[in-house]
Design a protein around this motif. Structure first.
Motif, short mmCIF file in Angstrom:
data_model
loop_
_atom_site.label_atom_id
_atom_site.label_comp_id
_atom_site.label_asym_id
_atom_site.label_seq_id
_atom_site.Cartn_x
_atom_site.Cartn_y
_atom_site.Cartn_z
N ALA A 1 0.83 -1.21 0.00
CA ALA A 1 0.00 0.00 0.00
C ALA A 1 0.86 1.26 0.00
O ALA A 1 0.51 2.27 -0.64
CB ALA A 1 -0.92 0.00 1.22
N ASP A 2 1.99 1.21 0.70
CA ASP A 2 2.89 2.36 0.75
C ASP A 2 3.49 2.65 -0.63
O ASP A 2 3.54 3.81 -1.07
CB ASP A 2 4.02 2.11 1.75
N TYR A 3 3.92 1.60 -1.31
CA TYR A 3 4.48 1.77 -2.65
C TYR A 3 3.43 2.23 -3.64
O TYR A 3 3.71 3.06 -4.52
CB TYR A 3 5.12 0.46 -3.13
N LEU B 1 0.80 4.11 -3.04
CA LEU B 1 0.56 5.54 -2.82
C LEU B 1 1.68 6.39 -3.40
O LEU B 1 1.43 7.44 -4.01
CB LEU B 1 0.39 5.81 -1.32
N PRO C 1 -1.65 0.08 7.42
CA PRO C 1 -1.27 -0.06 6.01
C PRO C 1 -1.55 1.21 5.22
O PRO C 1 -2.65 1.76 5.24
CB PRO C 1 -2.16 -1.22 5.52
N GLY C 2 -0.53 1.68 4.54
CA GLY C 2 -0.68 2.86 3.69
C GLY C 2 -0.36 4.18 4.37
O GLY C 2 0.00 5.15 3.70
N GLY D 1 3.24 5.27 3.94
CA GLY D 1 3.41 5.71 2.55
C GLY D 1 2.83 7.08 2.31
O GLY D 1 3.40 7.89 1.57
N LEU D 2 1.68 7.37 2.94
CA LEU D 2 1.05 8.69 2.79
C LEU D 2 1.94 9.78 3.36
O LEU D 2 2.11 10.85 2.76
CB LEU D 2 -0.30 8.69 3.50
N CYS E 1 4.92 10.24 1.18
CA CYS E 1 4.51 11.02 0.01
C CYS E 1 4.55 12.51 0.32
O CYS E 1 4.92 13.33 -0.53
CB CYS E 1 3.10 10.63 -0.42
#
Length: 391
Positions: free
Chosen positions: A11-13, A15, A334-335, A338-339, A342
Motif C-alpha cells: 500500500a505504501d508503494y 501511494l 497499512p498505507g 506511505g502517505l 509522500c
C-alpha cells in the motif's frame, strides 16, 4: 528499538507511485490544453493568466522544501520551538517585497528577475547574476532531492537511487511537457499531500500520547520556551536574531529570488499577485506550526529512549527522526507510512520542479534568447529551446 530497516508494504508503494503518476498526468494535460506550451510566455509564465489559489499554494510548497519538512521537527526535537518565532517578522519582509520589489518586476515586463538588472546596471551584471543563480539553484536542488532520499534509505529498504531517479525523472517529465502551468497545479496537489502527511503525524501523536501530555513533556523538558532578549551573537536563538532573520529571509526570497518572482509574474496584474503572496503567508505559517508540533510529538514519544543515543543506534542523524517515527509509530496502519512519506517527497517534487522551471527561464531568457533573436529565430523555436533546457 531495533536497528534493522523497515520494509514498506504494498500500500505504501502504491501511494508513492500514484503520487508520481498524478504529477505526470497533470503535465500531460497541460501539454495538450490551453496554449499547448507553444510560446515562451505560455511555457515559462503560464500565459500570465493563472488563478490566485494555485499560485499561493505553489509559493508555499516551493518555499518549504523537503529540507524544512525533515529539518524543522528535528530542530524542535533537539533545541525546542524557538525557531517558530522566525515567523513573527516573516510577514514584514513579504509586505516590503510586495510594495518595493514586485512593482519593479511587473513594470519591466520581463520573465526573470535579472532582466531589470540589465536596464539598471548593464548586460554584464545581468549575465553574471544569472550564472550565479544557475549554479546556486543546481546545488540547492541536488540537496533538496538527495536529503529526503538519504534520510528515508537509513530507516527503510528504499534505496537512495530509487528515490532520486524516480522523483527527478517525473519532475523533468511534467516540467518539460506542461511548463509553468503544470508546475503550479502539481504544486497545489503536492501541498495538499504535505498537509495531509503532517496532519497524520500530529493527530496520531496526540491520539497515542495525549494532547496535553505532548505539551507538558515539551514544557518540562525545555522544548517549549520563549527566546531570550540577549544581545549575544553566539547564542543559537534570541528574539533579535529570529526577528531579523525572518524579515530579511522573506524579503530576499520574494524580492530577489527568481523561483518565487517567476510564480508571482504568472498572474495578470500586480493586485492579484499581491493577493496570492499574502494568501501564502497563513499557509506557510500553518505548515510551519504543524511541523514544530510534529517535532514536539516525536520528542514526547522518544524522550525516554532517544534513538540518537540508544546503544543499538537505530538512526545516526537528526534528519532521520521524522522518517524513523513514521515507520515505527505509523507502520501498523497499512498505507499510512506511505502517505506521510509522500508528503515528504511532495515537498521535494515541488521545490525541484520549481527550480527546473526557473533554471530553464533564466538560461533561456538571459543567456540564450539574445543569441537566438540576433539570428532571427521564431518564437516557436525559442519555446522548443526552453523546453529542451528543462531536460
Amino acid at each position: 528499538m531495533g536497528s534493522e530497516k523497515a520494509v514498506l508494504g504494498a500500500a505504501d508503494y502504491i501511494l508513492f507511485i500514484l503520487m508520481l503518476l498524478v504529477s505526470a498526468v497533470i503535465g500531460l494535460y497541460f501539454k495538450f490544453s490551453g496554449g499547448k506550451q507553444s510560446s515562451t510566455n505560455e511555457f515559462l509564465l503560464a500565459g500570465k493568466n493563472m488563478s490566485i489559489l494555485p499560485v499561493a499554494f505553489s509559493i508555499m510548497a516551493s518555499y518549504l522544501s523537503a529540507i524544512a519538512v525533515l529539518g524543522v521537527p528535528a530542530e524542535v526535537y533537539m533545541f525546542g520551538i524557538h525557531i517558530l518565532y522566525f515567523y513573527v517578522s516573516y510577514p514584514i519582509g513579504v509586505v516590503i517585497a510586495s510594495y518595493v520589489c514586485l512593482p519593479v518586476f511587473f513594470k519591466s515586463g520581463g520573465c526573470t528577475a535579472y532582466e531589470y538588472l540589465e536596464k539598471r546596471f548593464g548586460k554584464l551584471t545581468r549575465t553574471l547574476t544569472s550564472m550565479v543563480f544557475l549554479v546556486q539553484t543546481m546545488l540547492y536542488m541536488a540537496v533538496v532531492l538527495y536529503a529526503p532520499a538519504l534520510a528515508l534509505s537509513a530507516v527503510t529498504n528504499v534505496s537512495i537511487w530509487t528515490s532520486v531517479i524516480s522523483v527527478g525523472a517525473v519532475c523533468m517529465f511534467y516540467c518539460t511537457l506542461g511548463g509553468m502551468k503544470a508546475v503550479l497545479w502539481t504544486d497545489l496537489f503536492q501541498a495538499m499531500l504535505m498537509f495531509i502527511g503532517i496532519f497524520a503525524i500530529v493527530i496520531k501523536g496526540f491520539s497515542d500520547i495525549g494532547f496535553s501530555e505532548v505539551f507538558r513533556i515539551g514544557y518540562e523538558e525545555d522544548r517549549i520556551a520563549v527566546p531570550t532578549l540577549s544581545p549575544s551573537l553566539t547564542e543559537r536563538y534570541t528574539v533579535w536574531n529570529l526577528l531579523i532573520q525572518g524579515c530579511i529571509y522573506s524579503l530576499m526570497t520574494f524580492g530577489a529570488n527568481q523561483i518565487q518572482i517567476q510564480r508571482l509574474l504568472t498572474l495578470k496584474n500586480i493586485s492579484r499577485s499581491r493577493m496570492a503572496l499574502y494568501l501564502s503567508i497563513p499557509l506557510n505559517v500553518l505548515f510551519y506550526i504543524l511541523a514544530c508540533v510534529a517535532g514536539l510529538v516525536i520528542y514526547a514519544h522518544f524522550y525516554k529512549c532517544d534513538p540518537l543515543t540508544a546503544s543499538n543506534k537505530p538512526i545516526s542523524a537528526a534528519d532521520q527522526l521524522l522518517p524513523f517515527y513514521i515507520i515505527k509509530v505509523l507502520g501498523g496502519y497499512p498505507g499510512l507510512p506511505g502517505l506521510c512519506i509522500c508528503g515528504v517527497f511532495a515537498a521535494a517534487l515541488s521545490t525541484v520542479s520549481s527550480g527546473l522551471n526557473s533554471l530553464s527561464a533564466v538560461t533561456m531568457q538571459d543567456l540564450v534568447r539574445p543569441f537566438l533573436e540576433s539570428r532571427g529565430y521564431s518564437e516557436k523555436t525559442m519555446a522548443f529551446t526552453a523546453k529542451a533546457l528543462s531536460w
